[in-house]
Motif scaffolding. Structure first.
Motif, PDB file in Angstrom:
ATOM      1  N   UNK A 188       0.350   4.184   6.363  1.00 17.70           N
ATOM      2  CA  UNK A 188      -0.967   3.565   6.344  1.00 17.70           C
ATOM      3  C   UNK A 188      -0.973   2.054   6.249  1.00 17.70           C
ATOM      4  N   UNK A 189       0.197   1.435   6.408  1.00 16.06           N
ATOM      5  CA  UNK A 189       0.275  -0.028   6.338  1.00 16.06           C
ATOM      6  C   UNK A 189      -0.420  -0.637   7.562  1.00 16.06           C
ATOM      7  N   UNK A 190      -1.366  -1.554   7.332  1.00 16.97           N
ATOM      8  CA  UNK A 190      -2.083  -2.190   8.442  1.00 16.97           C
ATOM      9  C   UNK A 190      -1.929  -3.703   8.463  1.00 16.97           C
ATOM     10  N   UNK A 191      -1.242  -4.257   7.457  1.00 15.95           N
ATOM     11  CA  UNK A 191      -0.986  -5.697   7.442  1.00 15.95           C
ATOM     12  C   UNK A 191       0.351  -5.972   6.761  1.00 15.95           C
ATOM     13  N   UNK A 192       1.083  -6.975   7.265  1.00 18.52           N
ATOM     14  CA  UNK A 192       2.383  -7.320   6.707  1.00 18.52           C
ATOM     15  C   UNK A 192       2.539  -8.828   6.632  1.00 18.52           C
ATOM     16  N   UNK A 226      -0.242  -9.417  11.173  1.00 20.40           N
ATOM     17  CA  UNK A 226       0.776 -10.241  10.520  1.00 20.40           C
ATOM     18  C   UNK A 226       0.046 -11.402   9.846  1.00 20.40           C
ATOM     19  N   UNK A 227       0.035 -11.403   8.522  1.00 19.87           N
ATOM     20  CA  UNK A 227      -0.759 -12.358   7.752  1.00 19.87           C
ATOM     21  C   UNK A 227      -0.027 -13.657   7.449  1.00 19.87           C
ATOM     22  N   UNK A 228       1.285 -13.705   7.698  1.00 22.24           N
ATOM     23  CA  UNK A 228       2.045 -14.924   7.436  1.00 22.24           C
ATOM     24  C   UNK A 228       3.493 -14.736   7.801  1.00 22.24           C
ATOM     25  N   UNK A 248      -2.504 -11.134   0.407  1.00 21.37           N
ATOM     26  CA  UNK A 248      -2.660  -9.733   0.014  1.00 21.37           C
ATOM     27  C   UNK A 248      -2.328  -8.750   1.145  1.00 21.37           C
ATOM     28  N   UNK A 249      -1.105  -8.833   1.674  1.00 22.43           N
ATOM     29  CA  UNK A 249      -0.703  -7.884   2.720  1.00 22.43           C
ATOM     30  C   UNK A 249      -0.454  -6.494   2.131  1.00 22.43           C
ATOM     31  N   UNK A 250      -0.481  -5.491   3.000  1.00 21.09           N
ATOM     32  CA  UNK A 250      -0.140  -4.144   2.544  1.00 21.09           C
ATOM     33  C   UNK A 250       1.346  -4.021   2.223  1.00 21.09           C
ATOM     34  N   UNK A 251       2.178  -4.846   2.886  1.00 21.19           N
ATOM     35  CA  UNK A 251       3.628  -4.804   2.655  1.00 21.19           C
ATOM     36  C   UNK A 251       4.253  -6.119   3.097  1.00 21.19           C
ATOM     37  N   UNK A 268       3.565  -9.400  -8.313  1.00 19.86           N
ATOM     38  CA  UNK A 268       3.620  -8.402  -7.253  1.00 19.86           C
ATOM     39  C   UNK A 268       4.465  -7.213  -7.702  1.00 19.86           C
ATOM     40  N   UNK A 269       4.130  -6.027  -7.222  1.00 15.30           N
ATOM     41  CA  UNK A 269       4.864  -4.817  -7.600  1.00 15.30           C
ATOM     42  C   UNK A 269       5.061  -3.926  -6.369  1.00 15.30           C
ATOM     43  N   UNK A 270       6.038  -3.009  -6.431  1.00 15.39           N
ATOM     44  CA  UNK A 270       6.230  -2.081  -5.315  1.00 15.39           C
ATOM     45  C   UNK A 270       5.014  -1.191  -5.063  1.00 15.39           C
ATOM     46  N   UNK A 271       4.234  -0.946  -6.086  1.00 12.90           N
ATOM     47  CA  UNK A 271       3.057  -0.106  -5.926  1.00 12.90           C
ATOM     48  C   UNK A 271       1.945  -0.830  -5.176  1.00 12.90           C
ATOM     49  N   UNK A 272       1.808  -2.129  -5.397  1.00  6.97           N
ATOM     50  CA  UNK A 272       0.722  -2.882  -4.759  1.00  6.97           C
ATOM     51  C   UNK A 272       1.160  -3.564  -3.469  1.00  6.97           C
ATOM     52  N   UNK A 273       2.378  -4.090  -3.453  1.00 14.25           N
ATOM     53  CA  UNK A 273       2.870  -4.828  -2.294  1.00 14.25           C
ATOM     54  C   UNK A 273       4.334  -4.489  -2.073  1.00 14.25           C
ATOM     55  N   UNK A 274       4.635  -3.331  -1.508  1.00  9.94           N
ATOM     56  CA  UNK A 274       6.031  -2.944  -1.318  1.00  9.94           C
ATOM     57  C   UNK A 274       6.754  -3.873  -0.348  1.00  9.94           C
TER      58      UNK A 274
END
Length: 418
Positions: free
Chosen positions: A179-183, A211-213, A236-239, A261-267
């Protein structure tokens, strides 16, 4: 029993590991060999020299020292089983010192002065590209053990690590399925990360991933990630897709935690962090993060159990195994099998005999593709656990054929190597 053309008996320390020789393929690209220098390899005695060229100092030593160790293990096991064409293998070791120019200089020395039959080593794509002209101009062989950005195929290099469709593309497919839509892209500033990120951006554009950055830090030296990771937090990317190499990963993951940042919020999906790097970074800083490779120490095969046991018996029970180590180990057996199949150490004969040769490696069965000198490989996505090892959470249905130029993907049209 020594290696033979009809089949290969496993070394004593690897009872379940076998080599199967099958029909030969063509050389990579069918192009003519560039080099014209006469070989000085001496086959008259009871030994044959090979080179081991790895960074034993500098920023990449965190990764490459253990690759050197796995090459030694493979050579020792082959020697214990009778050697290659009845000759014992003698390693000539060199330190690439984490510097592409040094890799090129040492490669030239190994080929022209030490007269080795093959060289095993390299890590960064910068080191490989620096060495490539040496091997092509001298018609010598390099066995390169690390995943890389693809978009390359040389008659003088055998690529035993993953190419893009065996690592980066499956990693992106996995993120999309989650479900990742931004990186956000973070990498070291050299060939592999920049080319890999061009591929990632092409994939993202075709699959509705934003791609946010995109940020880079110099390879080597201490990097300050506070600005970059504050930008990541704000975006605030998904990953995060991580193509950092070497000890920069230590600073990156420590600052990642510092900014909340954490693996749960931003893997983070990493493609250059294996078990050895986890130990250096510190498991407390990286537990729960994602990796994409073809091999983990936890792979459950008899061949891997034998490999892990042999490595730990040799180098210490606390020493983990990793994908580049396994790929380097495998490459020595593939070279030996190619020599046996050719019944010669001659480079042209070895190359022409290599296509179709397979090896029951710790990662699973691999086969040399004679058209591009890459291997079929099983892709695996892993999660770093509390013990510093990596557990597989997804793997491909079977070995994936190498597609270094991504010709089977419409979205990759227009991409080219550096």
């Amino acid at each position: 029993m020594r290696l033979t053309k009809r089949g290969v008996a496993a070394p004593t320390a690897l009872i379940a590991v076998g080599l199967m020789l099958t029909a030969c393929g063509s050389r990579a690209g069918d192009e003519s060999v560039v080099g014209s220098a006469a070989s000085c390899v001496d086959t008259s005695g009871d030994t044959i020299k090979v080179g081991s060229l790895n960074s034993l100092s500098g920023t990449m030593a965190i990764s490459e020292v253990t690759v050197r160790d796995s090459i030694r293990l493979a050579v020792d096991q082959i020697n214990e089983d009778g050697g290659v064409l009845g000759k014992q293998i003698e390693i000539v070791p060199e330190d690439g010192a984490s510097d592409p120019a040094t890799f090129r200089e040492k490669a030239e020395k190994l080929v022209r002065q030490d007269c080795v039959a093959a060289v095993f080593g390299g890590w960064t794509s910068a080191s490989r590209k620096a060495m490539l002209p040496v091997f092509e101009n001298n018609n010598a062989l390099l066995y390169y053990p690390v995943q890389y950005e693809g978009l390359e195929s040389s008659s003088n290099i055998f690529y035993s690590g993953a190419t893009t469709n065996q690592q980066i593309v499956p990693a992106l497919d996995y993120l999309k399925e989650q479900g990742i839509s931004s990186i956000y892209l973070v990498g070291s500033d050299y060939v592999f990360p920049r080319t890999a990120n061009d591929i990632i951006k092409a994939y993202a554009a075709a699959h509705d991933i934003e791609v946010l950055g995109e940020d880079y830090v110099p390879l080597g030296g201490s990097a300050d990630f506070s600005t970059i990771l504050n930008k990541v937090r704000s975006a605030s990317p998904d990953a995060i897709f991580n193509t950092l190499n070497g000890d920069a990963n230590v600073a990156f993951f420590r600052e990642y935690a510092n900014v909340g940042l954490t693996p749960e919020t931003t893997p983070v999906m990493s493609v250059s962090i294996a078990e050895e790097e986890v130990a250096s970074i510190g498991v407390q800083s990286i537990e729960g993060q994602l990796t994409a490779w073809n091999y983990y120490q936890t792979v459950d095969t008899p061949e891997n159990a034998a490999f892990v046991a042999a490595y730990k018996d040799r180098y210490g029970q606390n020493k983990p195994t990793s994908d580049p180590m396994e790929a380097a180990y495998t490459s020595v057996f593939l070279w030996a099998a190619s020599v046996e199949s050719a019944d010669s150490f001659d480079v042209d004969a070895v190359r022409d005999a290599a296509g179709g040769i397979s090896f029951d490696a710790p990662e699973g069965t691999v086969v040399i593709n004679g058209d591009n000198n890459h291997l079929t490989k099983t892709s695996r996505i892993g999660v770093i656990n509390s013990e510093g090892l990596i557990d597989t959470v997804w793997e491909s249905d079977g070995p994936i054929d190498p597609d270094p130029y991504l010709t089977s993907y419409d979205w990759a049209e227009g991409l080219s190597g550096n």
